[in-house]
Design a protein around this motif. Structure first.
Motif, PDB file in Angstrom:
ATOM      1  N   GLN A   1       1.540   4.003   2.993  1.00 58.13           N
ATOM      2  CA  GLN A   1       0.775   3.685   1.990  1.00 58.13           C
ATOM      3  C   GLN A   1       1.768   3.699   0.586  1.00 58.13           C
ATOM      4  O   GLN A   1       1.716   2.705  -0.100  1.00 58.13           O
ATOM      5  CB  GLN A   1      -0.284   4.751   1.620  1.00 58.13           C
ATOM      6  CG  GLN A   1      -1.084   4.626   0.372  1.00 58.13           C
ATOM      7  CD  GLN A   1      -2.093   5.944   0.333  1.00 58.13           C
ATOM      8  OE1 GLN A   1      -1.825   6.693   0.857  1.00 58.13           O
ATOM      9  NE2 GLN A   1      -2.646   5.791  -0.847  1.00 58.13           N
ATOM     10  N   ILE A   2       2.684   4.328   0.691  1.00 55.34           N
ATOM     11  CA  ILE A   2       3.616   4.394  -0.515  1.00 55.34           C
ATOM     12  C   ILE A   2       4.525   2.985  -0.665  1.00 55.34           C
ATOM     13  O   ILE A   2       4.898   2.568  -1.526  1.00 55.34           O
ATOM     14  CB  ILE A   2       4.591   5.581  -0.586  1.00 55.34           C
ATOM     15  CG1 ILE A   2       3.829   6.864  -0.544  1.00 55.34           C
ATOM     16  CG2 ILE A   2       5.637   5.678  -1.385  1.00 55.34           C
ATOM     17  CD1 ILE A   2       4.499   8.090  -0.611  1.00 55.34           C
ATOM     18  N   SER A   3       4.972   2.624   0.788  1.00 58.17           N
ATOM     19  CA  SER A   3       5.730   1.265   0.734  1.00 58.17           C
ATOM     20  C   SER A   3       4.639   0.257   0.061  1.00 58.17           C
ATOM     21  O   SER A   3       5.277  -0.991  -0.393  1.00 58.17           O
ATOM     22  CB  SER A   3       6.121   0.971   2.109  1.00 58.17           C
ATOM     23  OG  SER A   3       7.103   1.925   2.457  1.00 58.17           O
ATOM     24  N   ALA A   4       3.427   0.196   0.607  1.00 60.65           N
ATOM     25  CA  ALA A   4       2.543  -0.992   0.246  1.00 60.65           C
ATOM     26  C   ALA A   4       2.334  -0.930  -1.260  1.00 60.65           C
ATOM     27  O   ALA A   4       2.394  -1.861  -1.936  1.00 60.65           O
ATOM     28  CB  ALA A   4       1.259  -0.841   1.023  1.00 60.65           C
ATOM     29  N   GLU A   5       2.226   0.443  -1.888  1.00 56.31           N
ATOM     30  CA  GLU A   5       2.113   0.718  -3.315  1.00 56.31           C
ATOM     31  C   GLU A   5       3.253   0.062  -3.998  1.00 56.31           C
ATOM     32  O   GLU A   5       3.351  -0.907  -5.150  1.00 56.31           O
ATOM     33  CB  GLU A   5       1.810   1.754  -3.768  1.00 56.31           C
ATOM     34  CG  GLU A   5       0.507   2.164  -3.628  1.00 56.31           C
ATOM     35  CD  GLU A   5       0.184   3.731  -3.666  1.00 56.31           C
ATOM     36  OE1 GLU A   5       1.104   4.484  -4.259  1.00 56.31           O
ATOM     37  OE2 GLU A   5      -0.892   4.523  -3.063  1.00 56.31           O
ATOM     38  N   ARG A   6       4.778   0.260  -3.462  1.00 57.58           N
ATOM     39  CA  ARG A   6       5.908  -0.244  -4.013  1.00 57.58           C
ATOM     40  C   ARG A   6       6.077  -1.447  -4.106  1.00 57.58           C
ATOM     41  O   ARG A   6       6.576  -2.275  -5.017  1.00 57.58           O
ATOM     42  CB  ARG A   6       7.179   0.590  -3.079  1.00 57.58           C
ATOM     43  CG  ARG A   6       8.362   0.066  -3.893  1.00 57.58           C
ATOM     44  CD  ARG A   6       9.409   0.487  -2.977  1.00 57.58           C
ATOM     45  NE  ARG A   6       9.688  -0.538  -1.942  1.00 57.58           N
ATOM     46  CZ  ARG A   6       9.753  -0.437  -0.621  1.00 57.58           C
ATOM     47  NH1 ARG A   6      10.375   0.820  -0.147  1.00 57.58           N
ATOM     48  NH2 ARG A   6       9.689  -1.306   0.306  1.00 57.58           N
ATOM     49  N   ASN A   7       5.543  -2.283  -2.877  1.00 57.69           N
ATOM     50  CA  ASN A   7       5.590  -3.639  -2.666  1.00 57.69           C
ATOM     51  C   ASN A   7       4.661  -4.348  -3.491  1.00 57.69           C
ATOM     52  O   ASN A   7       5.018  -5.374  -4.382  1.00 57.69           O
ATOM     53  CB  ASN A   7       5.337  -4.111  -1.312  1.00 57.69           C
ATOM     54  CG  ASN A   7       6.316  -3.617  -0.224  1.00 57.69           C
ATOM     55  OD1 ASN A   7       7.348  -3.478  -0.622  1.00 57.69           O
ATOM     56  ND2 ASN A   7       5.870  -3.629   1.092  1.00 57.69           N
ATOM     57  N   THR A   8       3.584  -3.761  -4.057  1.00 61.52           N
ATOM     58  CA  THR A   8       2.484  -4.127  -5.042  1.00 61.52           C
ATOM     59  C   THR A   8       3.221  -4.191  -6.061  1.00 61.52           C
ATOM     60  O   THR A   8       2.982  -5.192  -7.125  1.00 61.52           O
ATOM     61  CB  THR A   8       1.248  -3.595  -4.983  1.00 61.52           C
ATOM     62  OG1 THR A   8       0.753  -3.620  -3.391  1.00 61.52           O
ATOM     63  CG2 THR A   8       0.197  -4.136  -5.929  1.00 61.52           C
TER      64      THR A   8
END
Length: 140
Positions: A44-51
């Motif tokens: 989830q944190i990786s997806a938020e970082r990518n966004t």
């Protein structure tokens, strides 16, 4: 009773009692659950970082476009200001020239007789001989 009897995990003889298979399985299941939750949190944190990175990249692109538009508008404003200044100089020169001309070339006083219309028979080019042609109308 000895001191060793009061320490959990030790028996009175001092021998260490290991965990049973069921306890180990529960501990393993708890650890697997914890790892799964941490992995989901990392995803989830990786997806938020990518966004956030995509948004930052788009913002950088938008900023570059906006800065280029600002440069173009500033150039257009400078050109317009230069044209206005050039036209203002031309108007100033024209006004000054008209002022100088007005001061140096006074209009001659025209007699009132020269302004009124002259009847045709009194005109300086009028002649009583219709066969006579003026000099400018002579035939070649």
């Amino acid at each position: 009773m000895t001191v060793l009897d009061h320490i959990p995990g030790l028996r009175g003889t001092g021998a260490h009692r290991g965990k049973s298979g069921l306890e180990l399985q529960r501990a393993l299941a708890d650890a697997e659950t914890k790892v799964a939750r941490l992995t989901a949190g990392i995803d989830q944190i990786s997806a938020e970082r990518n966004t956030a990175e995509r948004r930052a990249d788009q913002a950088a692109i938008d900023l570059g476009i906006a800065q280029e538009e600002i440069r173009q508008l500033e150039a257009a404003i400078r050109l317009r200001d230069e044209q206005i200044a050039d036209l203002q100089r031309k108007v100033d020169v024209g006004v000054k020239a008209e002022h100088i001309i007005a001061q140096t070339q006074e209009l001659p006083a025209v007699p009132e007789a020269a302004v009124r219309p002259v009847p045709l028979h009194e005109a300086p080019f009028a002649t009583s001989n219709p066969a006579r042609l003026p000099a400018w109308a002579e035939r070649d």
